[in-house]
Design an enzyme around this catalytic site. Structure first.
Site, short mmCIF file in Angstrom:
data_model
loop_
_atom_site.label_atom_id
_atom_site.label_comp_id
_atom_site.label_asym_id
_atom_site.label_seq_id
_atom_site.Cartn_x
_atom_site.Cartn_y
_atom_site.Cartn_z
N ASP A 68 12.21 -2.52 14.03
CA ASP A 68 11.33 -3.36 13.21
C ASP A 68 12.14 -4.51 12.59
O ASP A 68 12.14 -4.72 11.38
CB ASP A 68 10.66 -2.53 12.12
CG ASP A 68 9.48 -3.26 11.47
OD1 ASP A 68 9.00 -4.25 12.08
OD2 ASP A 68 9.06 -2.86 10.37
N VAL B 157 8.05 -1.55 -5.97
CA VAL B 157 9.47 -1.74 -6.22
C VAL B 157 9.64 -2.37 -7.61
O VAL B 157 8.97 -3.36 -7.94
CB VAL B 157 10.12 -2.63 -5.15
CG1 VAL B 157 11.62 -2.79 -5.42
CG2 VAL B 157 9.90 -2.04 -3.76
N PRO C 154 0.81 -1.23 0.00
CA PRO C 154 0.00 0.00 0.00
C PRO C 154 0.84 1.27 0.00
O PRO C 154 0.34 2.34 -0.36
CB PRO C 154 -0.81 -0.13 1.30
CG PRO C 154 -0.87 -1.59 1.58
CD PRO C 154 0.44 -2.13 1.10
N LEU C 155 2.11 1.16 0.41
CA LEU C 155 2.94 2.35 0.53
C LEU C 155 3.83 2.58 -0.68
O LEU C 155 4.10 3.73 -1.05
CB LEU C 155 3.82 2.24 1.78
CG LEU C 155 4.71 3.44 2.12
CD1 LEU C 155 3.86 4.67 2.39
CD2 LEU C 155 5.60 3.12 3.31
#
Length: 694
Positions: free
Chosen positions: A482, A373, A369-370
């Site tokens: 993360d 690539v 969604p972001l």
């Protein structure tokens, strides 16, 4: 009446009784003993003189007046004999002047009225700074400062008074004097006045700092500042000002700190002092200014904000230059400033700015969604690259996070951290980042691509490289926040690359951190919303190790609520018996409930390397398994015959690579080490042909 003694370079004023001499420094204000004007007399060599016999101080103009000739010197034995002759002397025009002539006396008083102290101060300043008049000597400067302070120091902070010193050249003696004013116990410190109170000290330091600032604009004076002791002293003095302001705010001290801060910035910006700045405590001083910002609060000025911003920009510019890069790398707090400044101001200081025309998109690789690539090509890059394209309209996009990720990638120059080749950030709705291509996907995808069980040594090697990447990040004071398999990509040669720094943060133990990361890999303290350190990354890495060596999904079959309760009660995934005991113990240590009981990444690396004997004796994965024919061909053409024969014995792949390289590109192998003739088979080809086919 006035004659010049050239040998002494000063005036000798003749009087009927007194013996006057000019250029004698007066230690305190006097009134003229002839005209008896009540205003304090300001000593200026060309206007004031002192009697060498009785030490009275008078105006030079009063000495020439006939009406004052009756003033006899107390130390002159012939005063009484000469008094009768004073009234008979002629003026320059040869006319007698009667003392009783009140009109003439009034005219002379008006005509020879003294200059105001301000005019005297201005004239003397112009005289000592003019190339055609008096040279700027230490005595002249001391006298000028005395004149500056004549009116109870009211003129000290009028900056236009210092304009005459712009770009003026000084000598070492004057520079030492100005520095000496700032230093306690200097040999010049008591030359001006007695520093009996703080106000006097602050006024003296204000004068010194203002003059130092003015003389910096003459390049001939740079030699005096190019001294490590001087720079360290000025830096330490600024720290003292900050410490004083921290204890109790004082406007005068704050004003002094701003002046000194400007001088320090000029030193840092000047290329002449660049190496000196990094070797001294100058940059550390600017870092203290950053910490001081929260303490000043309302008193924090725009000037201090601009200076701090300018310093951070310069650090970013010097980051890719040696020896400055190595110096910046040693200070995580400097890197923290660069990251925070880039995030706040939405500007990347360390990346190469690209344009859309510099890239060409190829096949699609990954979509979220972001971002999307792609494989592609980039101007100036021979190999295929990965292009991560974002859209400002996409869900979850934030410019600060984009600049933060780009900055951290560029700052993290390590072989096991993804290499940023450039980014497009300016005036665009579709920013992108260009990085090296990792064709095998993330670390779990690379292991699953084997179909069957991957070689144990290969899994250990990939875990070691992932640990080394994290160890590097922690050594720079950065917490990733993360850590998960998806953020470790694998190149074609199975080399691991750490990615995704959008949630990373420079560690601050005094800050209560927010809940950030992927829930499955979150440590207990993160789930609870407690403050955490680098040990939170260790917990996440322990879950990732379990996933790598079991190739299973952690907490499979649990929903979010069940998983959180399970973890908070101390529950962890079950480690199967197929995992070696030493490795199983390492995983348990990584996800320990007590953050302080978890190992560091350095300890994790040592443990992984020692798990199997072959790991400690040789490379974890043989080099011949990580190099293709194209790469080997570029190496083989520089080897001699014996070395090529040895390479052909490494493995079947290398034997084939040697043969194919020589046959397809024979001319490239005609070098200074080996030049066989092509008419017949070369020794290498003969050796290869004699072996069985493979």
């Amino acid at each position: 009446m006035i004659s010049i003694n050239k040998s002494q370079q000063q005036f000798n004023l003749d009087h009927n009784h007194h013996s006057f001499q000019t250029n004698i420094i007066v230690d305190k204000p006097y009134s003229c003993k002839f005209c008896h004007i009540n205003d304090p007399l300001i000593h200026i060599p060309s206007l004031v003189s002192t009697c060498t016999k009785c030490n009275i101080v008078v105006h030079n103009k009063c000495i020439t007046l006939k009406e004052h000739f009756q003033n006899q010197c107390k130390n002159n034995n012939n005063n009484n004999n000469n008094s009768s002759n004073n009234s008979n002397n002629n003026t320059s025009g040869g006319q007698k002047i009667s003392r009783s002539n009140s009109i003439t006396c009034l005219f002379k008083k008006l005509f020879f009225s003294k200059q105001s102290p301000k005019k005297q101060f201005i004239k003397f300043g112009l005289d000592i700074t003019s190339t055609s008049s008096l040279p700027l000597t230490l005595d002249n400067l001391i006298q000028w400062i005395k004149l500056l302070r004549f009116d109870n120091d009211r003129n000290i902070k009028i900056l236009k008074n210092y304009d005459i010193f712009d770009n003026i050249k000084i000598n070492q003696e004057i520079f030492d004097y100005l520095i000496g004013i700032l230093q306690s116990g200097s040999k010049y410190h008591d030359c001006l006045s007695d520093f009996e109170n703080i106000a006097n000290i602050q006024n003296e330091q204000f004068i010194s700092l203002t003059l130092l600032y003015r003389i910096m604009f003459n390049w001939e004076n740079t030699i005096y500042f190019n001294d490590l002791d001087v720079v360290n002293f000025l830096s330490d003095l600024y720290k003292e000002y900050l410490a004083t302001l921290n204890s109790s705010y004082d406007p005068n001290t704050h004003q002094l700190s701003l002046k000194l801060l400007t001088i320090l910035l000029l030193l840092f910006e000047n290329q002449t002092y660049l190496v000196l700045s990094f070797n001294s405590s100058l940059i550390e001083t600017f870092i203290n200014l950053s910490n001081h910002k929260n303490l000043l609060k309302e008193s924090w000025t725009e000037q201090e904000e601009n200076v701090l911003g300018r310093v951070i920009v310069l650090l970013g510019q010097y980051y890719h230059q040696e020896p400055f890069h190595s110096a910046i790398e040693k200070h995580p707090e400097w890197i923290d400033l660069i990251i925070n400044y880039s995030t706040k101001n939405q500007i990347c200081l360390v990346h190469k700015e690209l344009q859309p025309s510099d890239i060409q998109l190829g096949p699609f690789i990954y979509e979220s969604p972001l971002c999307v690539v792609y494989k592609g090509s980039c101007t100036g890059q021979e190999d295929t690259v990965a292009i991560k394209q974002l859209s400002v309209e996409s869900l979850g996009f934030e410019w600060p996070l984009f600049f933060k990720e780009t900055t951290i990638i560029c700052l993290s120059q390590h072989p096991l951290v993804i290499k940023c080749l450039g980014a497009h950030t300016l005036q665009t709705e579709k920013p992108f980042i260009v990085t090296e291509l990792c064709s095998r996907g993330n670390i779990i995808q690379a292991l699953n691509s084997f179909g069957s069980e991957p070689p144990f040594e290969l899994v250990v090697n990939m875990a070691v490289e992932a640990s080394r990447a994290m160890n590097y990040l922690h050594s720079k004071g950065i917490t990733h926040r993360d850590v998960k398999p998806a953020n470790f990509l694998v190149k074609d040669c199975y080399s691991v690359k750490l990615i995704d720094f959008g949630t990373s943060k420079v560690l601050d133990q005094n800050l209560k951190m927010t809940v950030i990361g992927t829930p499955v890999y979150m440590a207990e303290e993160v789930v609870k919303g407690q403050s955490y350190e680098n040990s939170a990354d260790i917990y996440s890495f322990g879950i990732m190790l379990w996933e790598m060596f079991t190739r299973k999904i952690p907490f499979e079959g649990m929903n979010e609520f069940e998983r959180i309760n399970f973890v908070l009660k101390g529950g962890r995934p079950t480690i199967p018996d197929t995992v070696p005991i030493k490795l199983a113990n390492l995983i348990r240590q990584c996800w320990d409930s007590n953050p302080s009981a978890r190992p560091t990444f350095k300890q994790i690396i040592d443990c992984l390397v020692s798990i199997v004997d072959p790991v400690t004796k040789r490379s974890i994965v043989n080099i011949h398994q990580r190099m293709n024919t194209a790469t080997l061909s570029n190496v083989f053409k520089y080897l001699d015959t014996e070395s090529l024969l040895n390479c052909s014995r490494v493995s079947r792949q290398w034997k084939r690579s040697v043969y194919e390289s020589i046959c397809s590109n024979f001319k490239e192998y005609e070098n200074i080490y080996w030049s066989p003739k092509r008419k017949s088979l070369c020794p290498i080809e003969q050796n290869l042909k004699s072996n069985k086919k493979y």
